[in-house]
Design a protein around this motif. Structure first.
Motif, mmCIF file in Angstrom:
data_model
loop_
_atom_site.group_PDB
_atom_site.id
_atom_site.type_symbol
_atom_site.label_atom_id
_atom_site.label_comp_id
_atom_site.label_asym_id
_atom_site.label_seq_id
_atom_site.Cartn_x
_atom_site.Cartn_y
_atom_site.Cartn_z
ATOM 1 N N LEU A 137 119.528 81.696 80.837
ATOM 2 C CA LEU A 137 118.459 81.141 81.671
ATOM 3 C C LEU A 137 118.255 81.946 82.944
ATOM 4 O O LEU A 137 117.118 82.145 83.383
ATOM 5 N N ASP A 138 119.352 82.397 83.549
ATOM 6 C CA ASP A 138 119.227 83.167 84.788
ATOM 7 C C ASP A 138 118.527 84.501 84.531
ATOM 8 O O ASP A 138 117.689 84.940 85.328
ATOM 9 N N GLN A 140 116.420 85.135 82.062
ATOM 10 C CA GLN A 140 115.025 84.860 81.725
ATOM 11 C C GLN A 140 114.179 84.612 82.972
ATOM 12 O O GLN A 140 112.970 84.872 82.971
ATOM 13 N N ALA A 141 114.813 84.118 84.026
ATOM 14 C CA ALA A 141 114.083 83.801 85.261
ATOM 15 C C ALA A 141 113.796 85.033 86.112
ATOM 16 O O ALA A 141 113.000 84.966 87.048
ATOM 17 N N GLN A 142 114.407 86.152 85.776
ATOM 18 C CA GLN A 142 114.202 87.363 86.560
ATOM 19 C C GLN A 142 112.849 87.991 86.238
ATOM 20 O O GLN A 142 112.365 87.923 85.109
#
Length: 210
Positions: A137-138, A140-142
């Motif tokens: 998730l981290d 993908q958030a970039q």
């Protein structure tokens, strides 16, 4: 290609309520790491009891004590568990040993691996059942994240692989075309207004492509 639902909800009750809507459309039920940390391995036992005909995937993300943690997951009812590909080779070997003893699958999660091609070769030699090409998730958030980077690795992988990282109805076709054996969908299902319809839609996409 099989469809796996990743459940990142935080209670057994919520997981079972979601599965009541989506289980008929999926092949593999993944109980996410936060869910297992919150509820313990009892959630694995409860879900397997409720859905004995489905493959239950305990996303342990084991980093140490591979044989012990894999043994715990399998005794709880898991058909599949994950060990981190960044773990020591001895940890992965221990998990694989437990998997063979139980006749169950051990998957190496590639999250955080820099040189994926090199590690894939090593993991195949160690005997893992398959690898999960995973953007967390981290990641993908970039800014600039693209699932295409995972698919590039998959296309050249000389072993079975699954893909997890923001898969939705628009992306699942590329995942199947890349040769994945399993597509893992999380928020696209559990975050949908109608999770059952979302899961059915993904299943239909797979059928159309196949």
């Amino acid at each position: 290609m099989k469809l796996q639902v990743a459940i990142d909800l935080l209670s057994t009750a919520d997981a079972l309520a979601l599965l009541n809507k989506v289980a008929e459309h999926v092949d593999v039920i993944e109980l996410g790491t936060p869910l297992i940390k919150q509820q313990g391995l009892s959630v694995v036992t409860n879900v397997k009891a409720a859905y004995p005909d489905k493959l239950v995937f305990a996303d342990m993300k084991t980093m140490d004590a591979g044989e012990l943690e894999a043994d715990l997951a399998f005794k709880a009812g898991a058909d599949i568990m994950t060990v981190l590909a960044t773990a020591a080779d001895s940890t992965i070997a221990g998990a694989v040993k437990a998997g063979k003893a139980h006749g169950k699958a051990v998957v190496a999660d590639m999250i955080g691996v820099a040189d994926k091609a090199a590690r894939l070769h090593e993991l195949k030699a160690m005997g893992v059942s398959w690898v999960e090409l995973h953007a967390g998730l981290d990641e993908q958030a970039q800014a600039g994240y693209s699932i295409e980077k995972l698919l590039e690795v998959g296309r050249s992988a000389d072993m079975p692989f699954s893909v997890a990282g923001g898969i939705n109805a628009e992306r699942i076709g590329g995942v199947e075309s890349a040769g994945a054996t399993i597509a893992v969908a999380g928020a696209a299902i559990y975050g949908a207004k109608d999770p059952g319809a979302a899961a059915a839609g993904l299943r239909k996409k797979i059928k159309q492509l196949g």
